[in-house]
Design a protein around this motif. Sequence first.
Motif, PDB file in Angstrom:
ATOM      1  N   GLY A 103      -3.409  -1.111   9.105  1.00  0.00           N
ATOM      2  CA  GLY A 103      -3.406  -0.296   7.750  1.00  0.00           C
ATOM      3  C   GLY A 103      -2.051   0.536   7.986  1.00  0.00           C
ATOM      4  N   GLY A 104      -1.656   1.344   6.916  1.00  0.00           N
ATOM      5  CA  GLY A 104      -0.546   2.094   6.698  1.00  0.00           C
ATOM      6  C   GLY A 104      -0.931   3.299   7.760  1.00  0.00           C
ATOM      7  N   LYS A 105      -2.092   3.801   7.914  1.00  0.00           N
ATOM      8  CA  LYS A 105      -2.586   4.841   8.624  1.00  0.00           C
ATOM      9  C   LYS A 105      -1.963   4.813  10.005  1.00  0.00           C
ATOM     10  CE  LYS A 105      -6.171   7.526   6.398  1.00  0.00           C
ATOM     11  NZ  LYS A 105      -7.588   7.568   5.959  1.00  0.00           N
ATOM     12  N   TRP A 129       0.328  13.991   1.622  1.00  0.00           N
ATOM     13  CA  TRP A 129      -1.080  13.325   2.077  1.00  0.00           C
ATOM     14  C   TRP A 129      -1.745  13.987   3.344  1.00  0.00           C
ATOM     15  CZ3 TRP A 129      -1.403   8.227   5.081  1.00  0.00           C
ATOM     16  CH2 TRP A 129      -2.559   7.733   5.015  1.00  0.00           C
ATOM     17  N   TYR A 132      -0.913  13.148   7.056  1.00  0.00           N
ATOM     18  CA  TYR A 132       0.480  13.353   7.931  1.00  0.00           C
ATOM     19  C   TYR A 132       0.268  14.659   8.775  1.00  0.00           C
ATOM     20  CZ  TYR A 132       2.440  10.526   4.283  1.00  0.00           C
ATOM     21  OH  TYR A 132       2.847   9.525   3.393  1.00  0.00           O
ATOM     22  N   VAL A 175       8.376  10.625   0.667  1.00  0.00           N
ATOM     23  CA  VAL A 175       7.323   9.821   0.380  1.00  0.00           C
ATOM     24  C   VAL A 175       7.279   9.612  -1.388  1.00  0.00           C
ATOM     25  CG1 VAL A 175       4.665   9.491   0.191  1.00  0.00           C
ATOM     26  CG2 VAL A 175       5.745  10.939   2.176  1.00  0.00           C
ATOM     27  N   ASN A 179       1.697  10.224  -3.008  1.00  0.00           N
ATOM     28  CA  ASN A 179       0.187  10.875  -2.772  1.00  0.00           C
ATOM     29  C   ASN A 179       0.140  12.080  -2.270  1.00  0.00           C
ATOM     30  OD1 ASN A 179      -2.455  11.296  -2.368  1.00  0.00           O
ATOM     31  ND2 ASN A 179      -2.711   9.731  -0.951  1.00  0.00           N
ATOM     32  N   ASP A 207       7.637   6.439   3.743  1.00  0.00           N
ATOM     33  CA  ASP A 207       6.205   6.120   3.160  1.00  0.00           C
ATOM     34  C   ASP A 207       6.436   5.375   1.948  1.00  0.00           C
ATOM     35  OD1 ASP A 207       3.662   5.231   2.546  1.00  0.00           O
ATOM     36  OD2 ASP A 207       2.924   6.767   3.734  1.00  0.00           O
ATOM     37  N   ILE A 209       4.366   2.944   0.679  1.00  0.00           N
ATOM     38  CA  ILE A 209       3.086   2.149   0.305  1.00  0.00           C
ATOM     39  C   ILE A 209       3.199   2.115  -1.244  1.00  0.00           C
ATOM     40  CG2 ILE A 209       1.433   4.207   0.299  1.00  0.00           C
ATOM     41  CD1 ILE A 209      -0.079   1.884   2.473  1.00  0.00           C
ATOM     42  N   TYR A 210       3.521   2.763  -2.210  1.00  0.00           N
ATOM     43  CA  TYR A 210       3.150   2.989  -3.599  1.00  0.00           C
ATOM     44  C   TYR A 210       4.311   2.424  -4.234  1.00  0.00           C
ATOM     45  CZ  TYR A 210      -1.093   5.643  -2.669  1.00  0.00           C
ATOM     46  OH  TYR A 210      -2.120   6.087  -2.261  1.00  0.00           O
ATOM     47  N   ALA A 239      -2.404  -2.408   1.245  1.00  0.00           N
ATOM     48  CA  ALA A 239      -3.613  -1.677   0.666  1.00  0.00           C
ATOM     49  C   ALA A 239      -3.550  -1.486  -0.924  1.00  0.00           C
ATOM     50  CB  ALA A 239      -3.953  -0.449   1.353  1.00  0.00           C
ATOM     51  N   LYS A 240      -2.469  -0.975  -1.316  1.00  0.00           N
ATOM     52  CA  LYS A 240      -2.280  -0.272  -2.638  1.00  0.00           C
ATOM     53  C   LYS A 240      -1.940  -1.327  -3.815  1.00  0.00           C
ATOM     54  CE  LYS A 240      -3.153   3.525  -0.532  1.00  0.00           C
ATOM     55  NZ  LYS A 240      -4.412   4.467  -0.420  1.00  0.00           N
ATOM     56  N   THR A 245      -7.524  -2.487   0.441  1.00  0.00           N
ATOM     57  CA  THR A 245      -7.795  -1.256   1.250  1.00  0.00           C
ATOM     58  C   THR A 245      -8.451  -1.558   2.518  1.00  0.00           C
ATOM     59  OG1 THR A 245      -9.174  -0.490  -0.441  1.00  0.00           O
ATOM     60  CG2 THR A 245      -7.185   0.605  -0.540  1.00  0.00           C
ATOM     61  N   ARG A 248      -7.235  -3.686   6.052  1.00  0.00           N
ATOM     62  CA  ARG A 248      -6.457  -2.832   7.249  1.00  0.00           C
ATOM     63  C   ARG A 248      -5.274  -3.580   7.587  1.00  0.00           C
ATOM     64  NH1 ARG A 248      -6.864   0.625   5.218  1.00  0.00           N
ATOM     65  NH2 ARG A 248      -6.175   1.670   7.021  1.00  0.00           N
ATOM     66  N   TYR A 326      -2.372   8.725  -9.175  1.00  0.00           N
ATOM     67  CA  TYR A 326      -2.895  10.167  -8.847  1.00  0.00           C
ATOM     68  C   TYR A 326      -2.471  11.114 -10.079  1.00  0.00           C
ATOM     69  CZ  TYR A 326      -4.033   8.415  -4.134  1.00  0.00           C
ATOM     70  OH  TYR A 326      -4.469   7.505  -3.205  1.00  0.00           O
TER      71      TYR A 326
HETATM   72  C1  LIG Z   1       0.901   7.787   1.070  1.00  0.00           C
HETATM   73  C2  LIG Z   1      -0.065   6.879   1.820  1.00  0.00           C
HETATM   74  N1  LIG Z   1       0.313   6.294   3.069  1.00  0.00           N
HETATM   75  C3  LIG Z   1      -0.344   5.561   3.574  1.00  0.00           C
HETATM   76  C4  LIG Z   1      -1.672   5.192   3.153  1.00  0.00           C
HETATM   77  C5  LIG Z   1      -2.432   4.355   4.247  1.00  0.00           C
HETATM   78  O1  LIG Z   1      -3.095   3.218   3.844  1.00  0.00           O
HETATM   79  P1  LIG Z   1      -3.840   2.178   4.384  1.00  0.00           P
HETATM   80  O2  LIG Z   1      -4.082   2.857   5.782  1.00  0.00           O
HETATM   81  O3  LIG Z   1      -5.295   1.843   3.575  1.00  0.00           O
HETATM   82  O4  LIG Z   1      -2.997   1.214   4.438  1.00  0.00           O
HETATM   83  C6  LIG Z   1      -2.129   5.922   2.203  1.00  0.00           C
HETATM   84  C7  LIG Z   1      -3.578   5.756   1.855  1.00  0.00           C
HETATM   85  O5  LIG Z   1      -4.214   6.525   1.159  1.00  0.00           O
HETATM   86  C8  LIG Z   1      -1.420   6.538   1.630  1.00  0.00           C
HETATM   87  O6  LIG Z   1      -1.704   7.316   0.382  1.00  0.00           O
END
Ligand SMILES: Cc1ncc(COP(=O)(O)O)c(C=O)c1O
Length: 400
Positions: A103-105, A129, A132, A175, A179, A207, A209-210, A239-240, A245, A248, A326
Amino acid sequence: MSTRPRISARISAISESATLAVDAKAKAMKAAGRPVIGFGAGEPDFPTPGYIVEAAVEAARNPKYHKYTPAGGLPELRQAIADKTARDSGYQVSADQVLVTNGGKQAVYEAFATLLDPGDEVLVVAPYWTTYPEAIKLAGGVQVDVVTDETTGYLASVEQLEAARTERTKVVLFVSPSNPTGAVYSPDDTAAIGRWAAEHGLWVVTDEIYEHLVYGGAEFTSIAHHVPADQVVILNGVAKTYAMTGWRVGWLIGPKDVVKAATNLQSHATSNVSNVAQVAALAAVSGDLSAVAEMREAFDRRRKTMVRMLNEIPGVVCPEPLGAFYAYPSVRELLGKELRGRRPANSAELAELILEEAEVAVVPGEAFGTPGYFRLSYALGDDDLVEGVSRIGKLLAEAR
Ligand SMILES: Cc1ncc(COP(=O)(O)O)c(C=O)c1O
């Protein structure tokens, strides 16, 4: 008996994910039979496209994928991510600059763990977010907030960033789309921030991801184009964009030394990401973008409805979000007012009251470093969205 703390100071300092906590509480109330509408979740309400699921089913049947694979990711997926990055943002990288993460996390954690020494400062635009700060703290880094508000659409200027820069600043986190605010930097502002970071020798962690969820006239551009290639780290994931989601799969792109070091870390922490999920991600990133185009259309419609309805509520001010899924309205005018026998002093208390009295879950701004706001996800069905915001509006209209 030992007087040493049971839990280490480092880990005790990590707080529960506020967004997941709100979601869990709403789900528990729902399970208890209460008609809760949740605006907390940060995930698309669509299922993963069928062709991606089918690729995973096939992979699960293939004994090749029942074994360990390279910690850094399946070579074919790393190449596909490099190709997808060139396709979507015009930024060229090679497969050995890509690390596939859980996942991005995990990419966020590994990026900061790899770049930061104790005391290194990271400029973070607030609202931010919620993950971080924890990732930066765990790496020993020091977060320096650059606070924005609704009057600039939550966009930070180069002047604000420069005012927060010190001798110890190592990284600026960028970012866009954001988010929790949905803010999207224009191509010009993105370039200006990139040039400023480059001029001061700062690393940029971006980041993205969006990247595919932008609306109206907004345009996503990668800041990586404006920063030297040896000082930029791109975070992204499936994920997005592909409603994945739960699968992972994310990734980190960077200079080879950073990717090598982060891969070493990952090789001890988690090894390879589940092969089945990696093959699903391969189908996703090598396929077209029609699924996300469909989701974007639905999100755009819901976005407009939500922003209109929120701005009709006295005391609520919601700038138009141009990306992600959001809305981030200010509720500051409502704080301290009497409502159903209580007087919520901050957005956390007001969110709690809304959950109890209107059975609607929103995430308070405290979770994103800016009390006085709510984050509402519009990644939920149209009918629930209208019902949920109507309930909030009716309740808040009673505030005196
Ligand atoms: C800005 C941002 N970066 C990264 C992620 C990580 O997403 P994931 O771990 O589901 O791939 C999220 C998830 O909410 C996010 O909002």
